[in-house]
Each structure stands twice: as C-alpha cells, then as structure tokens.
Design an enzyme around this catalytic site. Structure first.
Site, mmCIF file in Angstrom:
data_model
loop_
_atom_site.group_PDB
_atom_site.id
_atom_site.type_symbol
_atom_site.label_atom_id
_atom_site.label_comp_id
_atom_site.label_asym_id
_atom_site.label_seq_id
_atom_site.Cartn_x
_atom_site.Cartn_y
_atom_site.Cartn_z
ATOM 1 N N HIS A 44 -33.870 82.495 25.322
ATOM 2 C CA HIS A 44 -34.756 83.256 26.217
ATOM 3 C C HIS A 44 -35.945 83.714 25.385
ATOM 4 O O HIS A 44 -35.922 83.666 24.154
ATOM 5 C CB HIS A 44 -34.035 84.452 26.846
ATOM 6 N N ASP A 79 -11.632 83.543 22.961
ATOM 7 C CA ASP A 79 -11.124 83.511 21.590
ATOM 8 C C ASP A 79 -10.693 84.915 21.150
ATOM 9 O O ASP A 79 -11.503 85.843 21.125
ATOM 10 C CB ASP A 79 -12.215 82.994 20.653
ATOM 11 N N SER A 97 -27.609 85.953 21.116
ATOM 12 C CA SER A 97 -28.429 85.088 21.966
ATOM 13 C C SER A 97 -28.907 83.875 21.173
ATOM 14 O O SER A 97 -29.465 84.014 20.093
ATOM 15 C CB SER A 97 -29.642 85.854 22.493
#
Length: 395
Positions: free
Chosen positions: A220, A342, A357
């Site tokens: 992003h 996980d 991110s």
C-alpha cells in the site's frame, strides 16, 4: 398428469433462475481482462469458470499477444467476453526483510489549519482562501515549494500582500489567493497553515526482481498520518532496519513492530509511492531463490505461507489461510483476506501487526501477494494485495 407437468415446470423454472443467478454472479465477480503465460489455460475455482479463445486482437505495443475469449460457467454456459493478454512468466525473489523509508514530498501537504492572533482578532488565512487538509501546495507566489521553511519564508516576504497559490486537490490542480496576516505573538506574517514535506517509517520488502534490479514493498502507499492521503512523491531513500521488539496485537488495539534505522548509509533509492506499494532500486541483490509470480486466477482460498521478520532471527516462514479471494481489481490492497494460523507467530505478535505490511504471501511455490492491513478487531486476520497488481503498478 397436470400435477406432474406443473412440478416439472416448477423445477425447470427454478433451474433456469439458478443458472441466471450463477451467470450474473460470475459476471460481477470476474474482471474484463486477464493475463496468462504461454501455454496456460485460463480457468479457476476448480474449473468451474474457464475461458474459450474466440478472436485474436492487435498486440499491445508488441509486448504481448492479446485475444478475446468467452468466459464460460461449467465449460458450457457463456458469461461474458473478456480480453486475455499472453505475457512472459515473471520470476522474483520473495522478500520478508524490513526496510526503512525516508521520503520527501513533491510540494508540501496541508495537514492543519490554525487561527492567527492579529490586531483585528483571530484570523485563519488558509481557511479564508478555501484550502483544506490534504491539499498539496506546489507553488507560492509563482515560486515552487517542496519544504516547510520555503512556505514560511515566502509568506513572511509577502509583507501581508495577497499571494497566489497553486495546489493539487485529489487529481486536479487549482489556484487560490491567500492574504497572510501579521501575528501579534512574534510579528511575522503567516498563513495559518501546518504543512508537511517529508516522512519516515518502516515496512517489509515484498519482492526483488533480478531482471530489473527493482523491489516492491508495503503493498500500500505511504499516507499522511493526519489526512490519510497518499503523500506526493519527490524523492526518497531506503535504509537498513533492525527490529528491536514488538507490541502484540489485541482486539481493538493493532500491534506494532519496533525498529530503528541501522545506520545512515542507504541500501537503495525509492522511485515511486503508489496506492499498491512503494517501489525502487536496491544496490545489492538480496539472498534467496527466485519463484514464479502467480496470476490472480491461480490464487485460491486455502493454505498459504507468509515470510516476515518480527524479531532478531530474520525472515521466517509462517502458516496462514487465505479465507477469501476477490478476483476483481482493487486499488485498496484488499484482494485477499488472510488469517494467521501459525502458533509461533500468534505467540510472538498476536497475528498481523503494523510493520508487517508487504510481507510476501506464497501459495503452491508461487508469490501470490503481500499482506497490507490488519483487522482492528481481529489481529489474526488482515487484507492482502495480489502480487500481479504490485508488479503492474511497478511497471
């Protein structure tokens, strides 16, 4: 007999309605254009949706072969006509390493408007001129500006005379006339504008392309913290980062990776700040084996992996589930819904945290996307963007 005919007619009508509904849903949930690699058959959802080549189209700049195809449901029911481009398979090195950004803006972004105490009372020149938060000033009095101090200096030099401003709002350029006022506090002429010319932060490298020596990260764009607007890019550099700790995410409170720039020597340059990620060049090729980049139709709900650095151990692979795949184009980095399963990562971070991110997502040995956002009320889940979209933006 009549009852039997009525039952058969009702079943036929129900079947027809179901088929029409399925065709309508398939049409809305699929794009009008797709990429394939040479020899690839275009199909997904276990073959429920497929494409039948129909008509050759002119090549786009000689870069790829294009053809029209009929999108089919169950290989029998036409849905719509789409455009298909045959492109070379891309091979990239998956990332997962943290990186630091120092970025300067093209122009200066208005992040606040404030009142100035004058002899005539409180005044807000910026607001009076019609400026808003998120506007990007590109010139003051005909002089281009890229630094906060340049704006302040030009306002002082005006001596209180009207100043012509050029600014960008959204994607449109506009102009306004602002009259600086003299502050009773320090005697200087001011515009009542809070502006920002730079930012810094950390993210995660998604991929490195050995063929172009370019990288992509974040998934992003870098946005201003006050306005949430994409920051206009002028220049930037990439710096090494050391992860020093983590604040675990909890419902309602997103977590965060803590890190610091490991020196002032840049390891690369930043070339672009786009809604689909940040892009640039690295001075050295990172370690790792190349993997193919998956096209969107190759991505499916199910097991996958992410690679991320959340402590001093470096990039590690963690198990996730792709709960949902949105095959339509999305400029918000929300093509995928990712759920962390996980136990090691859940213990370390609580799931997805800020700073992750850009963490690459792999499925069936291919790079399918990158993590982009965390769900505020459920840190085990977040959004992701297609790798195909990131590489398209990089192009």
């Amino acid at each position: 007999m009549n009852t039997a005919w009525q039952a058969a007619a009702a079943c036929a009508a129900a079947l027809f309605a179901s088929v029409c509904t399925a065709v309508g849903v398939a049409g809305r949930m699929t794009c009008d254009s797709y990429h394939v690699t040479p020899g690839m058959t275009l199909s997904w959802n276990q073959g429920m949706i497929s494409a039948r080549p129909a008509e050759a189209l002119a090549a786009s700049g000689g870069a790829s072969t294009r053809y029209q195809a009929e999108l089919m449901l169950f290989d029998a029911i036409p849905v719509k006509t789409i455009s298909v481009s045959v492109v070379p398979e891309r091979q990239v090195i998956p990332g997962g390493t943290p990186f630091g950004i120092k970025m300067f803006t093209d122009g200066v972004m208005v992040v606040g408007l404030s009142e100035i105490q004058t002899k005539d009372g409180m005044r807000n020149p910026g607001e009076e001129a019609g400026l808003r938060m998120g506007d990007v000033l590109v010139s003051v009095g005909g002089v281009e500006v890229n630094r906060n101090e340049e704006v302040a200096s030009l306002m002082e030099q005006s001596g209180g005379k009207p100043v012509e401003l050029r600014y960008v709002r959204g994607n449109k350029e506009a102009s306004a006339t602002l009259t600086p006022v003299k502050s009773l506090v320090d005697g200087r002429f001011k515009a009542g504008l809070w502006v920002r010319d730079s930012t810094a932060g950390i993210g995660t490298v998604t991929y490195y392309d050995p063929a172009t020596m370019q990288f992509g990260g974040l998934g992003h764009g870098v946005c201003d913290t006050d306005t949430s607007e994409l920051m206009p890019f002028l220049s930037g550099e990439i710096l090494p980062v050391t992860i020093s700790g983590v604040t675990k995410g909890t419902p309602g409170a997103p977590g965060e990776l803590h890190g610091y720039f490991a020196g002032d020597e840049a390891i690369g340059v930043m070339d672009a700040n786009d809604a689909a990620g940040v892009y640039g060049s690295l001075y050295a090729q990172p370690a790792g084996e190349s993997v193919p980049v998956a096209l969107r139709q190759e991505v499916s709900p199910g097991e996958a992996q992410i690679i991320s650095t959340v402590d001093g151990e470096g990039p590690q692979t963690y198990q996730v589930i792709l709960e949902y795949v949105n095959y339509l184009d999305s400029g918000e980095g929300k093509n995928l819904i990712v759920r962390v399963t996980d136990p090691v990562l859940l213990e370390k971070t609580g799931g997805i945290v800020q700073g992750m991110s850009g963490s690459p997502i792999l499925q069936n040995g291919k790079l399918v996307g990158a993590v982009t956002h965390v769900f505020v009320n459920d840190p085990t889940r977040g959004y992701g963007i297609f790798a195909e979209n990131m590489l398209e933006a990089a192009g």
